[in-house]
Design an enzyme around this catalytic site. Structure first.
Site, PDB file in Angstrom:
ATOM      1  N   ASP A 107       0.862  -1.178   0.000  1.00 20.70           N
ATOM      2  CA  ASP A 107       0.000   0.000   0.000  1.00 20.70           C
ATOM      3  C   ASP A 107       0.901   1.230   0.000  1.00 20.70           C
ATOM      4  O   ASP A 107       1.999   1.207   0.559  1.00 20.70           O
ATOM      5  CB  ASP A 107      -0.925   0.014   1.220  1.00 20.70           C
ATOM      6  CG  ASP A 107      -2.099   0.961   1.046  1.00 20.70           C
ATOM      7  OD1 ASP A 107      -3.205   0.480   0.739  1.00 20.70           O
ATOM      8  OD2 ASP A 107      -1.916   2.183   1.190  1.00 20.70           O
TER       9      ASP A 107
ATOM     10  N   ASP B  32      -7.813  -3.056  -5.009  1.00 14.71           N
ATOM     11  CA  ASP B  32      -8.950  -2.543  -4.241  1.00 14.71           C
ATOM     12  C   ASP B  32      -8.762  -1.028  -4.214  1.00 14.71           C
ATOM     13  O   ASP B  32      -8.196  -0.471  -3.286  1.00 14.71           O
ATOM     14  CB  ASP B  32      -8.932  -3.152  -2.839  1.00 14.71           C
ATOM     15  CG  ASP B  32     -10.173  -2.820  -2.047  1.00 14.71           C
ATOM     16  OD1 ASP B  32     -11.057  -2.102  -2.578  1.00 14.71           O
ATOM     17  OD2 ASP B  32     -10.274  -3.243  -0.882  1.00 14.71           O
TER      18      ASP B  32
ATOM     19  N   CYS C   8     -15.475   0.237  -3.718  1.00 15.07           N
ATOM     20  CA  CYS C   8     -16.700   0.276  -2.911  1.00 15.07           C
ATOM     21  C   CYS C   8     -17.471   1.535  -3.305  1.00 15.07           C
ATOM     22  O   CYS C   8     -17.883   2.325  -2.466  1.00 15.07           O
ATOM     23  CB  CYS C   8     -16.406   0.239  -1.418  1.00 15.07           C
ATOM     24  SG  CYS C   8     -15.242   1.482  -0.831  1.00 15.07           S
TER      25      CYS C   8
END
Length: 433
Positions: free
Chosen positions: A263, A306, A359
């Protein structure tokens, strides 16, 4: 605290959020620190009023005839506690901490107002500028889809098959009426709270401490399942954050192969170390944000992105975010999504897969970014796989419980609270042919 004190506190928190444009969680935390006499039940009830008020800010304002903090708080109590205005008036009578009741005609307006007569964005409880974005993404029934994002969410957990099975987790959480999830094979659900209740703090439960389960929305679990990570594969979780999907993939791969968790933000990545240890996940290698990962280029069977996004699919849990979202913020997220997709492409080996997840329910962040990626990567061998067919294979009894859209010869999936019963998620699988 009696209801009047809780209502007054909710109004105070809503005023703070309006004045300082700050996240609701921060405002509630500061209120609790400044009012230590309030017990956990009081704080939970106050939070319910505040969250409900923000979830339905526009429709409550339409029905009440005003969007002030007091208007919204009273509307949330009447709706959330299923109290008639007369019952509320009686409950507040004699409570010296109670705020002044709205005028009788306003309460009558609230009771009689018909949202079918409201503007579309008001009925959907979204800002005006977002209405066309959601309509483009969700079609003719976009208002019903968006309105469902204003409901209270359940608490979803994932049984960690490296240490337990779903039945064991459900037995351990029996006092909270935990039930199997409807779609994901390891999902456990505690229903949305009602009235002034609150979800249990499952993180203090022995089963959580032993690594039997993790908190993870069922939609996120389904995205990990759809990615198709197989035992023995080389997998890169490029936007790993706190590691929720890395943990799900480790269990899915039965602790074999190798998962590389990376990340760009070390603060987001920090919790992953403790979570991996608790879960017993041994096939995850964590990469520091400053690390040169060029040695992994062209070697991954699966690269999972993601992606950073607006989080519109999580508005049930973070309703304040939809009122702070702007076109500039959306543009920034889209640029970040393009950058991370281009970086991810470098790690995919010939014959490998690139799974893209958000999302968000905004089309520009989802299918729009995949289409733009394919244009930029023309000639590099990437194509869109048939995610709809994969959904049908994995979940044969769940036909119609997601949106399947065609894109560049393949299909992509959108999950919504209304259809899937999860947070909003988008999933696309690219294959490097």
């Amino acid at each position: 605290m009696r209801l009047g004190g809780r209502l007054a506190a909710a109004i105070e928190v809503l005023q703070d959020i309006e004045a300082r444009r700050r996240p609701v969680a921060d405002a509630l935390k500061d209120w609790g620190l400044a009012h230590r006499f309030a017990g956990s039940g009081d704080r939970g009830a106050i939070g319910n009023i505040v969250y409900d008020a923000l979830r339905r800010k526009r429709s409550y304002g339409f029905r009440m005839g005003g969007e002030g903090p007091a208007d919204l708080a009273f509307a949330a109590v009447i709706d959330g506690l299923a109290m008639a205005p007369e019952e509320l008036r009686a409950a507040l009578d004699g409570d010296r901490f109670a705020p002044e009741m709205p005028a009788a005609e306003r309460l009558e307006h609230f009771r009689a107002a018909d949202l079918a007569e409201a503007p579309d964005a008001v009925a959907a409880d979204v800002p005006d500028w977002l209405a066309p974005h959601l309509e483009a993404a969700l079609g003719d029934d976009w208002i019903a889809e968006a309105a469902e994002l204003s409901s209270r969410p359940p608490l979803d957990l994932r049984a960690n098959t490296l240490k337990a099975d779903r039945d064991k987790v459900i037995r351990a959480l029996a006092p909270f009426d935990a039930q199997p999830g409807k779609l994901a094979p390891q999902a456990v659900r505690i229903a949305a709270i009602a009235g002034a209740g609150r979800h249990p703090n499952v993180q203090i439960e022995a089963g959580f401490q032993k690594g039997w389960f993790e908190i993870q929305d069922e939609g996120s679990q389904l995205a990990a399942l759809l990615s198709g990570a197989r035992p023995g594969e080389q997998v890169l979780d490029l936007c790993a954050g706190a590691g929720g999907k890395s943990l799900a993939l480790a269990a899915q791969m039965d602790n074999t192969g190798q998962i590389h968790a990376a990340d760009s933000d070390r603060h987001r990545l920090a919790p992953i170390h403790e979570r991996l240890a608790r879960a017993g996940a041994r096939n995850v290698q964590i990469h520091d944000p400053r690390e040169d990962m060029a040695g992994l280029f062209g070697t991954m069977d699966l690269t999972l992105v993601d992606a950073p996004c607006t989080g519109s699919g999580t508005w049930r849990r973070r309703p304040d975010a939809k009122w702070r979202l702007s076109q500039a913020a959306l543009d920034k997220r889209m640029a970040e999504q393009d950058a991370v997709l281009d970086r991810a492409a470098r790690f995919v080996k010939p014959g490998g897969r690139l799974a893209y997840v958000t999302c968000s329910l905004i089309a520009e962040e989802n299918a729009g970014r995949i289409a733009a990626f394919l244009d930029r990567q023309a000639g590099k061998g990437f194509g869109v796989a048939d995610a709809g067919a994969r959904w049908a294979d994995l979940l044969p009894d769940a036909a119609g419980q997601c949106r399947v859209g065609e894109l560049s010869g393949g299909t992509v999936i959108t999950m919504t609270p209304r259809l899937t019963g999860t947070d909003g998620f988008f999933f696309a699988m690219l294959e490097k042919r």
